[in-house]
Motif scaffolding. Structure first.
Motif, PDB file in Angstrom:
ATOM      1  N   UNK A 119       0.845  -1.187   0.000  1.00 21.90           N
ATOM      2  CA  UNK A 119       0.000   0.000   0.000  1.00 21.90           C
ATOM      3  C   UNK A 119       0.881   1.238   0.000  1.00 21.90           C
ATOM      4  N   UNK A 120       0.306   2.353  -0.452  1.00 18.26           N
ATOM      5  CA  UNK A 120       1.048   3.618  -0.427  1.00 18.26           C
ATOM      6  C   UNK A 120       0.398   4.622   0.513  1.00 18.26           C
ATOM      7  N   UNK A 121      -0.930   4.662   0.527  1.00 15.94           N
ATOM      8  CA  UNK A 121      -1.588   5.685   1.334  1.00 15.94           C
ATOM      9  C   UNK A 121      -3.070   5.440   1.480  1.00 15.94           C
ATOM     10  N   UNK A 122      -3.844   6.533   1.391  1.00 13.00           N
ATOM     11  CA  UNK A 122      -5.261   6.498   1.734  1.00 13.00           C
ATOM     12  C   UNK A 122      -6.090   5.501   0.958  1.00 13.00           C
ATOM     13  N   UNK A 123      -5.847   5.385  -0.359  1.00 12.62           N
ATOM     14  CA  UNK A 123      -6.627   4.448  -1.168  1.00 12.62           C
ATOM     15  C   UNK A 123      -6.424   3.019  -0.667  1.00 12.62           C
ATOM     16  N   UNK A 124      -5.163   2.672  -0.373  1.00 10.27           N
ATOM     17  CA  UNK A 124      -4.873   1.325   0.103  1.00 10.27           C
ATOM     18  C   UNK A 124      -5.420   1.058   1.486  1.00 10.27           C
ATOM     19  N   UNK A 125      -5.306   2.049   2.366  1.00 11.17           N
ATOM     20  CA  UNK A 125      -5.836   1.877   3.725  1.00 11.17           C
ATOM     21  C   UNK A 125      -7.348   1.683   3.664  1.00 11.17           C
ATOM     22  N   UNK A 126      -8.016   2.451   2.817  1.00  9.41           N
ATOM     23  CA  UNK A 126      -9.460   2.286   2.645  1.00  9.41           C
ATOM     24  C   UNK A 126      -9.783   0.882   2.143  1.00  9.41           C
ATOM     25  N   UNK A 127      -9.029   0.401   1.160  1.00  9.44           N
ATOM     26  CA  UNK A 127      -9.273  -0.946   0.623  1.00  9.44           C
ATOM     27  C   UNK A 127      -9.080  -1.996   1.706  1.00  9.44           C
ATOM     28  N   UNK A 128      -8.043  -1.807   2.537  1.00  2.00           N
ATOM     29  CA  UNK A 128      -7.821  -2.748   3.631  1.00  2.00           C
ATOM     30  C   UNK A 128      -8.974  -2.751   4.611  1.00  2.00           C
ATOM     31  N   UNK A 129      -9.462  -1.573   4.980  1.00  2.00           N
ATOM     32  CA  UNK A 129     -10.595  -1.491   5.901  1.00  2.00           C
ATOM     33  C   UNK A 129     -11.863  -2.061   5.264  1.00  2.00           C
TER      34      UNK A 129
END
Length: 845
Positions: A119-129
């Motif tokens: 992940x790099x940032x917000x998009x990835x964190x959102x996908x993880x959540x």
């Protein structure tokens, strides 16, 4: 060189075998009791493994395993965690469906845990959540992504404070992923043709509670050295590597799910990176069912959801025609399309032969359902893409919104979670969709909440000092410089944090606009503040790197006195400390360039108060009872003026509201006013911005209707898609002849509330029948620009036919005062259309 490889696994005693399953399921990432097992296993090894339980299992000595296999205390803790894990997997879920159809969620990155750095940032964190929450509520959802050999870069600063990047290699055999194997025990592989070459990818699985994430990896011997690099780095390489990654994600992702025997009912494209999946699903129907392109498109359009995260046109992925020709000329032939027809799928203006191919446009055109990620972002997106639906009022452009959310048990500090579990009761854990339980926050005493928060601030300061010391040592700092790290920050000072991607529009250095005013706040003896900054700039974003350098240089000034620090290599571990241990979370984007933002939600659930521009999620969350707003939602054309106005507004808020409220203490030493704001923030953010609200909203607005569409189509072997395509072909063919030459009403110049108005429209339909169209009366208040606003739609009925015209009529009651306007329009009407707003098919009077 010939290499014969095999895998070596740790030899774990039978009594400790549960550790292996727990270490390889990312359920662990939001269950601190499970994390504690591995910390107890061997704390030094835990740190050496970079908090990676799967890797750690192979690093622990055999003697230590044998010792713990006889340790009744450790075994009791292990049994307790294992039992909790089993209860979770078998527990009752919010989703009650029984179908075999699966929702396939595609994303370029996933931020699940520091042990899986893809992940790099917000998009990835959102996908993880998103993945964690789908597991919590039992949705039949799988994730699809890429397995990056080097992930995203690790950030470090040189002696001058300028960002540098390193790309450490990931060892998948010591991470929480496993290769997918077929019935013969062989690796599951798929292939995708790319510009005349066959690229092969093997499929890996990451388990996330009850859900699975499937990841594609091209770093295998089947590929050429060049093709092995496709999954080398996240967002790395040039445009050509980017199109190859997106081909692999979209087309390869669909093929991987087919190879695994997964029945794809709905495909959810999280951003446009995966939009090529729509072409692959269309190709499948053409090959398997003998459909034309338009028939196949109608078989998949009602089952696609596209989520856009980009609030500016320049941020949307576009590929030049040369690259598209290299990689997709054969696709056009296989899909039965002329080259200009194929390119039109990704163009806003199909007649413009120079326009690049846009992934967002492709996703919007081939998805019945689309959404932005906040209320304001939905408005911005509808305005941005209104040209695709020429003639539709902006508020009817079919792009809705689902405001993002965050996964509470991932982001709320474990000490605070213990407190909330105690006061909220067992339903807080067992029923995560019961969001009203946040109303119980008032059961928590002010004293306990504040002491818990103070401990979190103390831990943040200890963490920051440790990271700063390592950072300075890596830079070659002197012993005197390392001493500075030991004295950095104070555990008793009002702490403001700014941590996010360092893009220029986020204005990370806004507080530096008035250095003297800032220094006065930092050095106040009685009521000081301190600032923590963290975040990465994109490797090619020199302006973002200069912002970081500016902050680092300012923090080194002797008159700053270690009250400002910049911590490098911002990741999920650091984020957890910052969103729980800070007092104020700063966010200063240029409105409306922040699509949503989620870090402030994490902070708010931890009782950290937001001070932000009214953009993204904060535009709909803000009330004076939960935090502070910088400005009132203004938008500027002059960026220098905006910076000046909003930096002054920020200073005013800090000086007149934030600082006095924090330091206002009663006889018991408690800042009662501040604690009240903390409780309000936790209540409102917890109820409104938990990812469980987000997933339930996605399910009810999009997933369930799309699944119903899929089941209905599949039941009829997708023949309804042929019927719908034939209908649309006819409508497009006849549409030039559709007109409303006459519209009249019986309204008098002045009407009274309660009066009835009847409107009559003379409609020319050509070869279309009245059953094939919807004629609507469109009425509402008339704005000062002469447009109808706050409109209502009323179906008009065909009352008589006269030659080539059909007369339609509808009556409405005057309910609103002021100037009211009336118009009429024709839209397509077919019971298999997910909605009637088809590009190019609206005709107004």
């Amino acid at each position: 060189m010939k290499i014969i490889a095999h895998t070596v696994k740790p030899k774990i005693p039978a009594r400790l075998k549960a550790l292996e399953e727990i270490a390889h399921n990312l359920w662990l990432s939001w269950n601190f009791d499970a994390v504690m097992l591995f910390i107890r296993l061997d704390y030094e090894v835990w740190l050496q493994s970079r908090q990676n339980p799967a890797r750690m299992l192979g690093m622990v000595s055999q003697d230590r395993y044998e010792e713990l296999a006889k340790d009744d205390s450790f075994l009791a803790a292990l049994d307790q965690v294992a039992a909790a894990f089993e209860r979770y997997k078998k527990g009752e879920a919010w989703h009650k469906g029984k179908g075999k159809e699966t929702i396939a969620y595609f994303s370029m990155e996933y931020g699940l845990d520091v042990s899986l750095p893809i992940y790099s940032g917000g998009l990835g964190i959102l996908s993880g959540d998103h993945m964690k929450t789908s597991s919590d509520i039992g949705l039949p959802l799988v994730g699809v992504g890429l397995l990056y050999r080097q992930g995203y870069f690790q950030q470090y600063l040189n002696a001058d404070g300028f960002q540098q990047e390193s790309y450490p290699e990931n060892d998948w055999y010591n991470m929480p992923v496993s290769r997918c194997l077929d019935a013969k025990g062989e690796a599951v592989k798929i292939s995708v043709e790319m510009a005349g070459q066959i690229v092969v990818a093997q499929v890996w699985e990451a388990k996330i509670g009850r859900s699975s994430l499937f990841l594609l990896d091209t770093n295998i011997d089947d590929n050429t050295p060049e093709n092995r690099l496709i999954t080398a780095t996240l967002y790395g390489g040039d445009k050509e590597n980017r199109i190859r990654q997106e081909l692999l994600l979209g087309v390869g992702g669909i093929r991987a799910l087919r190879a695994l025997g997964i029945d794809i009912g709905v495909a959810h494209m999280n951003e446009g990176h995966s939009a090529f999946l729509a072409l692959e699903r269309i190709r499948e129907h053409m090959r398997n069912d003998g459909f034309t392109f338009r028939e196949a498109a109608q078989a998949v359009w009602p089952t696609h959801l596209f989520t856009t995260h980009t609030p500016v046109p320049a941020g949307n992925e576009r590929f030049g025609i040369d690259l598209m020709e290299k990689y997709f000329r054969t696709w056009a032939q296989e899909l039965g399309l002329e080259w200009h027809e194929f390119l039109a799928l990704g163009r806003e203006r199909p007649e413009d032969m120079s326009e690049p191919f846009c992934m967002t446009v492709l996703a919007l055109k081939l998805s019945a359902y689309s959404n932005g990620v906040a209320d304001l972002h939905g408005v911005v997106s509808r305005d941005m893409w209104k040209g695709l639906w020429a003639g539709l009022p902006i508020d009817e452009v079919p792009i809705g919104h689902v405001t993002n959310g965050v996964h509470p048990r991932t982001w709320i500090n474990h000490g605070l979670l213990d407190l909330l579990d105690r006061y909220f009761g067992p339903r807080f854990l067992e029923e995560p969709t019961n969001l009203d339980i946040w109303d119980r926050i008032d059961r928590v005493s002010d004293e306990e909440l504040w002491r818990t928060h103070e401990r979190r601030r103390e831990r943040l300061v200890v963490f920051a000092r440790d990271r700063l010391r390592k950072q300075l040592k890596r830079m070659g700092a002197s012993d005197m410089g390392l001493v500075r790290a030991e004295d950095a920050l104070s555990p008793n000072t009002l702490t403001l944090s700014f941590a996010r991607r360092f893009a220029t529009y986020k204005r990370g250095a806004l507080l530096l606009s008035d250095p003297d005013r800032l220094l006065k706040l930092l050095s106040d003896r009685d009521r000081p503040i301190q600032l923590i900054f963290a975040g990465k700039a994109h490797p090619h974003d020199l302006a973002g790197k200069e912002l970081i350098k500016e902050l680092v240089h300012f923090s080194r000034r002797s008159d700053v006195g270690s009250r400002i620090v910049f911590l490098d290599d911002y990741d999920m571990t650091m984020a957890r400390y910052l969103v729980s241990g800070s007092d104020v979370w700063l966010n200063t984007p240029r409105r409306p360039l922040e699509a949503s933002g989620t870090s402030g939600m994490k902070a708010g659930m931890n009782g950290v108060l937001n001070c932000s521009v009214l953009d993204g999620w904060w535009a709909e969350a803000y009330t004076p009872e939960i935090g502070w707003a910088i400005g009132k939602g203004e938008q500027y054309t002059d960026e220098d003026l905006q910076d000046e106005v909003e930096s002054k507004a920020l200073y005013d808020i800090l000086e007149s509201e934030v600082i006095p409220t924090f330091y206002e203490r009663g006889r018991d030493g408690l800042p009662r006013g501040w604690i009240k704001l903390m409780k309000n923030s936790m209540r409102e953010v917890g109820k409104q911005f938990a990812s469980h609200r987000m997933l339930m909203e996605y399910a009810e607005k999009f997933y369930y209707p799309a699944l119903d569409n899929y089941r209905e189509l599949a039941k009829g072997k997708f023949l309804d898609a042929k019927d719908t395509a034939a209908y649309l072909d006819k409508v497009y063919r006849e549409w030039p002849g559709v007109a409303i030459p006459e519209l009249s009403t019986d309204a008098k110049p002045i009407m009274e509330r309660g009066d009835k108005v009847t409107a009559t429209a003379k409609v020319k339909l050509g070869a279309l029948s009245s059953d094939e169209v919807e004629v609507e009366l469109y009425h509402g208040a008339v704005s000062s620009q002469g447009a109808i606003v706050d409109a209502e739609r009323v179906p008009m009925k065909a009352v008589k036919k006269s030659g080539e015209f059909v007369e339609y009529s509808a009556s409405v009651v005057c309910t609103r005062t002021g100037q009211q306007g009336y118009s009429a329009r024709v839209l397509p009407k077919h019971d298999k259309l997910a909605h009637p707003f088809i590009p190019g098919l609206v005709r107004w009077a």
